[in-house]
Design a protein around this motif. Sequence first.
Motif, PDB file in Angstrom:
ATOM      1  N   LEU A 185       0.834  -1.207   0.000  1.00 57.87           N
ATOM      2  CA  LEU A 185       0.000   0.000   0.000  1.00 57.87           C
ATOM      3  C   LEU A 185       0.870   1.259   0.000  1.00 57.87           C
ATOM      4  O   LEU A 185       1.911   1.309   0.654  1.00 57.87           O
ATOM      5  N   ARG A 190      -3.160   3.421   2.626  1.00 58.70           N
ATOM      6  CA  ARG A 190      -3.427   3.253   4.065  1.00 58.70           C
ATOM      7  C   ARG A 190      -4.602   4.134   4.501  1.00 58.70           C
ATOM      8  O   ARG A 190      -5.475   3.696   5.259  1.00 58.70           O
ATOM      9  N   VAL A 193      -7.866   2.479   3.444  1.00 60.23           N
ATOM     10  CA  VAL A 193      -8.318   1.351   4.278  1.00 60.23           C
ATOM     11  C   VAL A 193      -8.934   1.877   5.571  1.00 60.23           C
ATOM     12  O   VAL A 193      -9.993   1.406   6.012  1.00 60.23           O
ATOM     13  N   VAL A 203     -13.419  -4.075   2.419  1.00 59.53           N
ATOM     14  CA  VAL A 203     -12.226  -3.994   1.564  1.00 59.53           C
ATOM     15  C   VAL A 203     -11.942  -5.386   1.001  1.00 59.53           C
ATOM     16  O   VAL A 203     -11.728  -6.327   1.754  1.00 59.53           O
ATOM     17  N   LEU A 205      -9.774  -8.160  -0.986  1.00 59.01           N
ATOM     18  CA  LEU A 205      -8.351  -8.436  -1.179  1.00 59.01           C
ATOM     19  C   LEU A 205      -8.025  -9.129  -2.501  1.00 59.01           C
ATOM     20  O   LEU A 205      -6.852  -9.270  -2.843  1.00 59.01           O
ATOM     21  N   ILE A 216      -2.846  -4.521   4.379  1.00 62.81           N
ATOM     22  CA  ILE A 216      -4.251  -4.377   4.771  1.00 62.81           C
ATOM     23  C   ILE A 216      -4.524  -5.195   6.028  1.00 62.81           C
ATOM     24  O   ILE A 216      -5.193  -4.730   6.962  1.00 62.81           O
ATOM     25  N   SER A 220      -6.322  -3.128   8.890  1.00 64.46           N
ATOM     26  CA  SER A 220      -7.781  -3.213   8.896  1.00 64.46           C
ATOM     27  C   SER A 220      -8.305  -3.844  10.183  1.00 64.46           C
ATOM     28  O   SER A 220      -7.720  -4.777  10.723  1.00 64.46           O
TER      29      SER A 220
END
Length: 352
Positions: A185, A190, A193, A203, A205, A216, A220
């Motif tokens: 990221l 960032r 997220v 979110v 993946l 993440i 997250s």
Amino acid sequence: MTAMGTADELVRIPVFDGHNDILSRLMHEGRDGAEARVLNGHAGMQVDMPKAREGGLAGGLCAIYVPSPGSGLDGNGDLPRVERPSALDQTIAQAALLRRIEAQSDGAFSVCTSVADIRGAMDRGSFAAVFHIEGIEAVGPDLDLIHVLYAAGLRTLGPVWSRPNIFAHGVPFRFAHSPDIGPGLTESGRDLVRLCNGLKIMVDLSHMNDAGFWDIAKISDAPLVASHSNAFAISPHSRNLTDRQLDAIRDTGGLVGLNFGVKFLHPEGKADSAMDLSIMVRHVQYIVDRVGIDHVALGSDFDGTLISNKIGDATGIPRLLGALRMGGFDDEALTKIAHANWLSVLKRSWEA
Ligand SMILES: [Zn+2]
């Protein structure tokens, strides 16, 4: 799991599916009449409403997808980036199409923003569509558009498709190659997220590379979900999930949606349009053995990828469920795979 079935058994259980590309497919074939093609049926579509009804496809994540400008790779082996103005135009066009389909459907197609909406739509036989975006090139580093899209019904997004953008590095399509390709990221990624966590936008993946996946996972506070990916241990494609990734998905109460695309299923990466459904059963069995029955569901990729002619289109779903039953999955397990696991993870993503 004891209920063994017979050859070519059809099993009908309502399916809520983690990924379709009907919106970009419809736009590709032409904006005019797109609503009628999906609502009344169209030979070119793997999902239209008549086929969905016949196959028991009760709903799913409808992705907005902006194609790359050309298919050639750049100097880093990446698909070309999409410029923001073009992505913005196409994102608005596909979001508008989603709403026009709903408006013209006479109640047969519902854009859902909660699990209660999804259950209600499924109960009354209306296709339960969830507004999803894969690859958010339309969004700038200020993230302002996320708020607008949320108000328009967006409830899940993948930061990237399989190409780089300002948020992360989408995993390139490579067979017999790990997803560990490229950086993770960016700072904007960032921020994205964190904003998604705050707004309760799921979110996704799928299409993240390995570094982005773990970035993440670190940031997250929501369940980790890969809406349309398979087991790397069976088909070593860069788009698939390693054992370590599967374990992290389980540990967060997340989910894997089985991608029907033969390129992501075949053990040798072959685009085999006659691939046997037993290979799909093997992926499901592998994921279940690794992380448990509560963490696997379906993510067809209908209208976005080459699918075995043993399924063909949405009308073939009962054959896949039949193959799973033949593989030893009982009704309780099949119900989880078909829709219950998706509804459960969406509830925890949106309401926790
Ligand atoms: Zn995809």
